[in-house]
Design a protein around this motif. Structure first.
Motif, PDB file in Angstrom:
ATOM      1  N   THR A  66     -65.961 -54.674   9.328  1.00 41.25           N
ATOM      2  CA  THR A  66     -65.788 -53.644   8.292  1.00 41.25           C
ATOM      3  C   THR A  66     -65.195 -54.193   6.991  1.00 41.25           C
ATOM      4  O   THR A  66     -65.049 -53.442   6.029  1.00 41.25           O
ATOM      5  CB  THR A  66     -64.881 -52.511   8.816  1.00 41.25           C
ATOM      6  N   ALA A  71     -57.258 -64.777   2.881  1.00 39.57           N
ATOM      7  CA  ALA A  71     -55.939 -65.167   3.399  1.00 39.57           C
ATOM      8  C   ALA A  71     -56.034 -66.383   4.322  1.00 39.57           C
ATOM      9  O   ALA A  71     -55.803 -66.280   5.528  1.00 39.57           O
ATOM     10  CB  ALA A  71     -55.295 -63.984   4.115  1.00 39.57           C
ATOM     11  N   VAL A 121     -55.405 -51.514   4.253  1.00 35.47           N
ATOM     12  CA  VAL A 121     -56.374 -50.833   5.115  1.00 35.47           C
ATOM     13  C   VAL A 121     -56.512 -51.641   6.404  1.00 35.47           C
ATOM     14  O   VAL A 121     -56.700 -52.859   6.359  1.00 35.47           O
ATOM     15  CB  VAL A 121     -57.727 -50.600   4.389  1.00 35.47           C
ATOM     16  N   ASN A 179     -57.065 -44.810  12.759  1.00 32.64           N
ATOM     17  CA  ASN A 179     -56.108 -44.375  13.769  1.00 32.64           C
ATOM     18  C   ASN A 179     -54.769 -44.006  13.100  1.00 32.64           C
ATOM     19  O   ASN A 179     -54.056 -44.872  12.585  1.00 32.64           O
ATOM     20  CB  ASN A 179     -55.908 -45.511  14.787  1.00 32.64           C
ATOM     21  N   ALA A 193     -52.186 -55.293  14.308  1.00 32.11           N
ATOM     22  CA  ALA A 193     -51.149 -56.305  14.504  1.00 32.11           C
ATOM     23  C   ALA A 193     -50.976 -57.188  13.279  1.00 32.11           C
ATOM     24  O   ALA A 193     -49.856 -57.463  12.841  1.00 32.11           O
ATOM     25  CB  ALA A 193     -51.502 -57.157  15.721  1.00 32.11           C
ATOM     26  N   LEU A 252     -54.287 -50.988   9.953  1.00 31.60           N
ATOM     27  CA  LEU A 252     -52.855 -51.145  10.278  1.00 31.60           C
ATOM     28  C   LEU A 252     -52.675 -51.545  11.735  1.00 31.60           C
ATOM     29  O   LEU A 252     -52.048 -50.826  12.524  1.00 31.60           O
ATOM     30  CB  LEU A 252     -52.104 -49.846   9.953  1.00 31.60           C
ATOM     31  N   ASN A 255     -54.242 -68.796   5.526  1.00 33.98           N
ATOM     32  CA  ASN A 255     -52.847 -69.214   5.653  1.00 33.98           C
ATOM     33  C   ASN A 255     -52.699 -70.674   6.078  1.00 33.98           C
ATOM     34  O   ASN A 255     -51.710 -71.316   5.769  1.00 33.98           O
ATOM     35  CB  ASN A 255     -52.114 -68.304   6.655  1.00 33.98           C
TER      36      ASN A 255
HETATM   37  N1  LIG Z   1     -55.034 -65.155   9.238  1.00 36.31           N
HETATM   38  C1  LIG Z   1     -54.738 -65.097  10.521  1.00 36.31           C
HETATM   39  O1  LIG Z   1     -54.224 -66.042  11.034  1.00 36.31           O
HETATM   40  C2  LIG Z   1     -55.033 -63.851  11.298  1.00 36.31           C
HETATM   41  C3  LIG Z   1     -54.362 -63.585  12.509  1.00 36.31           C
HETATM   42  C4  LIG Z   1     -54.687 -62.416  13.197  1.00 36.31           C
HETATM   43  C5  LIG Z   1     -55.656 -61.560  12.698  1.00 36.31           C
HETATM   44  N2  LIG Z   1     -56.282 -61.854  11.524  1.00 36.31           N
HETATM   45  C6  LIG Z   1     -57.324 -60.957  10.973  1.00 36.31           C
HETATM   46  O2  LIG Z   1     -56.738 -59.685  10.720  1.00 36.31           O
HETATM   47  C7  LIG Z   1     -57.706 -58.659  10.959  1.00 36.31           C
HETATM   48  C8  LIG Z   1     -57.107 -57.636  11.923  1.00 36.31           C
HETATM   49  O3  LIG Z   1     -56.839 -58.246  13.161  1.00 36.31           O
HETATM   50  P1  LIG Z   1     -55.799 -57.576  14.174  1.00 36.31           P
HETATM   51  O4  LIG Z   1     -55.518 -58.574  15.208  1.00 36.31           O
HETATM   52  O5  LIG Z   1     -54.701 -56.961  13.418  1.00 36.31           O
HETATM   53  O6  LIG Z   1     -56.722 -56.439  14.815  1.00 36.31           O
HETATM   54  P2  LIG Z   1     -56.242 -55.018  15.339  1.00 36.31           P
HETATM   55  O7  LIG Z   1     -57.320 -54.539  16.228  1.00 36.31           O
HETATM   56  O8  LIG Z   1     -54.851 -55.096  15.846  1.00 36.31           O
HETATM   57  O9  LIG Z   1     -56.209 -54.125  14.026  1.00 36.31           O
HETATM   58  C9  LIG Z   1     -57.363 -53.692  13.370  1.00 36.31           C
HETATM   59  C10 LIG Z   1     -57.055 -52.362  12.714  1.00 36.31           C
HETATM   60  O10 LIG Z   1     -58.214 -51.939  11.973  1.00 36.31           O
HETATM   61  C11 LIG Z   1     -58.419 -50.562  12.235  1.00 36.31           C
HETATM   62  N3  LIG Z   1     -59.808 -50.229  11.984  1.00 36.31           N
HETATM   63  C12 LIG Z   1     -60.884 -50.493  12.769  1.00 36.31           C
HETATM   64  N4  LIG Z   1     -62.012 -50.044  12.175  1.00 36.31           N
HETATM   65  C13 LIG Z   1     -61.631 -49.488  10.997  1.00 36.31           C
HETATM   66  C14 LIG Z   1     -62.340 -48.861   9.957  1.00 36.31           C
HETATM   67  N5  LIG Z   1     -63.669 -48.718   9.964  1.00 36.31           N
HETATM   68  N6  LIG Z   1     -61.633 -48.401   8.912  1.00 36.31           N
HETATM   69  C15 LIG Z   1     -60.280 -48.529   8.856  1.00 36.31           C
HETATM   70  N7  LIG Z   1     -59.562 -49.118   9.824  1.00 36.31           N
HETATM   71  C16 LIG Z   1     -60.228 -49.598  10.884  1.00 36.31           C
HETATM   72  C17 LIG Z   1     -57.973 -50.372  13.673  1.00 36.31           C
HETATM   73  O11 LIG Z   1     -57.708 -49.025  13.967  1.00 36.31           O
HETATM   74  C18 LIG Z   1     -56.746 -51.263  13.726  1.00 36.31           C
HETATM   75  O12 LIG Z   1     -55.590 -50.564  13.349  1.00 36.31           O
HETATM   76  C19 LIG Z   1     -58.951 -59.347  11.481  1.00 36.31           C
HETATM   77  O13 LIG Z   1     -59.866 -59.507  10.433  1.00 36.31           O
HETATM   78  C20 LIG Z   1     -58.452 -60.695  11.942  1.00 36.31           C
HETATM   79  O14 LIG Z   1     -59.425 -61.712  11.831  1.00 36.31           O
HETATM   80  C21 LIG Z   1     -55.973 -62.962  10.827  1.00 36.31           C
END
Ligand SMILES: NC(=O)c1ccc[n+]([C@@H]2O[C@H](COP(=O)([O-])OP(=O)(O)OC[C@H]3O[C@@H](n4cnc5c(N)ncnc54)[C@H](O)[C@@H]3O)[C@@H](O)[C@H]2O)c1
Length: 441
Positions: free
Chosen positions: A93, A138, A14, A44, A18, A16, A140
């Motif tokens: 969320t 996670a 859930v 989206n 980056a 999708l 990492n």
């Molecule tokens: N561990 C790491 O090193 C690391 C690195 C980057 C991101 N992250 C984490 O990954 C998560 C996502 O980050 P990202 O950079 O991919 O953000 P992003 O904005 O690229 O992706 C977020 C996704 O969530 C979707 N979304 C938003 N609200 C939603 C809802 N209510 N229901 C379903 N989908 C919903 C968006 O449409 C989007 O596709 C964050 O929690 C971030 O902290 C972790």
């Protein structure tokens, strides 16, 4: 002859965006013999299709993963008989999906931070207790080989009892600015960088010291980004988002979505559905998070931590020093050495080999010459932490002598420092961790 008896998991992702790419590519690729990727869920639809396109480009014979809107999350769990949910949505969320997945009988892997406030953290811990299902956070960075080496050295007593930790983390102008271009800039979405980003760092300290935060004091604020600072220093340009804004043309902080195929497909081409602008002006109004924070923590072990996070540095990386009763351990990690103007996020690392940074781990035991500890660093994101973590989550995990697997309690324990620090920023007072989140951490 031996047989692999591990049951196959039925996994849904859930969120999708980056970050989910790490999981969708791994689950459709190297872990496809252990895990069935059976559902995508997002607000989206375009972004889910992009993930399916990426998978199809590598595995053309694979049937596309079924996609569900956010309102059909529970239906997806039922219809696809999901037993493992990976949560990669906007931080605010996470709790909702974690709790609903647990209540549906699934196990959960959630991206960090586990959630953004104490009430949401309590909901997750309660649901985990009620359902008996598992939540993995996670983290990492625990799997980065140099961080594992630190854990081994400290647990092995190389510097005796740890009295204090000095920890400075720098985000460079590419990566640091990125938190001010999109949802992270709103504290309600991300908890601010003391939660969103520092959760990694506070988790590492908890894990390295095997300790729990007791008292937290913080000072800091918005120093560099945001409209007021931008105007005052003449850095602000007059636009809201970069795409289609001539005023962004000469802004070294502007993100050019159209120039980057991944960013274009994932965000620019998707924005008509939800108005998510990934390329906002870092000096435009609306920033409610900090970019420069100093935190002082005392742990239940008696150790102290002085911590600093800066989101506008010329290079990216961190310095850590552990002072012990028998010596000192020092770590320097340069992830990037400089930032090129107008570039994307720092996750892409250094631009050329000459720019690559260095890692130095020095053991300075009392009355002995300093000894450099050589650690083979890993390929891939987060110093090789990502691939090792995936193997632990979805592969043949095997023994975990360093205790790298982080559960919901570890997720909450790492959060509590950031939440208490946020409270301290607001009140100007020291905050007891147990007063913020008292769940028997
Ligand atoms: N561990 C790491 O090193 C690391 C690195 C980057 C991101 N992250 C984490 O990954 C998560 C996502 O980050 P990202 O950079 O991919 O953000 P992003 O904005 O690229 O992706 C977020 C996704 O969530 C979707 N979304 C938003 N609200 C939603 C809802 N209510 N229901 C379903 N989908 C919903 C968006 O449409 C989007 O596709 C964050 O929690 C971030 O902290 C972790």
């Amino acid at each position: 002859m031996t047989f692999d008896t591990a049951p196959r998991r039925r996994c849904a992702v859930v969120g999708l965006g980056a970050r989910a790419r790490l999981y969708t590519q791994a689950l459709a690729g190297p872990y496809a013999d252990r895990v069935d990727l059976v559902g995508f869920c997002d607000v989206n639809a375009h972004r889910m299709d992009v993930h399916n396109d990426w998978i199809a480009s590598v595995h053309p014979d694979r049937v596309p993963v079924p996609t569900y809107g956010a309102e059909d999350f529970d239906e997806m769990l039922r219809r696809e008989r999901v037993d493992l949910v990976v949560v990669c949505t906007v931080d605010r969320t996470h709790d909702d999906y974690i709790v609903r997945a647990l209540e549906a009988g699934c196990d959960v892997v959630t991206e960090k931070p586990m959630t953004t406030d104490a009430e949401r953290a309590r909901r997750i811990l309660d649901a985990r207790r009620r359902t008996g299902r598992s939540v993995r956070v996670a983290f990492n960075y625990r799997y980065n080989p140099v961080h594992s080496a630190v854990r081994e050295l400290l647990a092995g007593g190389e510097i005796g009892e740890v009295g204090s930790v000095h920890f400075e983390w720098l985000l460079d102008l590419r990566h640091g600015a990125d938190y001010f271009r999109r949802w992270h800039r709103d504290k309600a979405d991300s908890g601010g960088l003391l939660v969103h980003k520092s959760t990694h760092h506070f988790d590492l300290v908890n894990w390295w010291l095997d300790a729990t935060p007791h008292t937290v004091f913080a000072q800091g604020g918005l120093f560099f980004y945001g409209d007021e600072a931008g105007r005052r220093r003449g850095l602000a340009r007059d636009y809201i988002r970069a795409h289609g804004s001539p005023a962004a043309d000469d802004d070294p902080y502007a993100l050019r979505l159209a120039d980057e195929p991944i960013l274009k497909s994932l965000y620019l081409d998707a924005e008509s559905e939800d108005g998510y602008h990934r390329d906002q002006n870092v000096f435009a109004p609306g920033v409610t998070i900090e970019d420069d924070m100093a935190v002082l923590v005392r742990y239940d072990s008696g150790a102290t931590l002085t911590y600093h996070l800066t989101a506008y540095a010329p290079w990216e990386g961190y310095r850590i020093a552990f002072n012990g009763s028998e010596g000192r351990l020092e770590l320097l990690v340069e992830e990037t050495t400089w930032s090129r103007p107008g570039t994307r996020t720092a996750l892409h690392g250094a631009e050329t080999d000459e720019d690559a940074g260095r890692t130095e781990l020095l053991l300075r035991r009392f009355w002995e010459r300093p000894r450099e500890i050589k650690v083979a660093t890993g390929e891939g994101g987060h110093g090789g932490g990502d691939v090792r973590m995936l193997d632990d989550l979805f592969g043949d995990a095997g023994a975990d002598p360093l205790g790298r697997a982080a559960d919901a309690t570890a997720g909450a324990r790492s959060l509590v420092t950031g939440l208490a620090a946020n409270e301290s920023l607001a009140s100007g007072r020291a905050v007891r961790a147990a007063d913020v989140l008292s769940v028997g951490l």
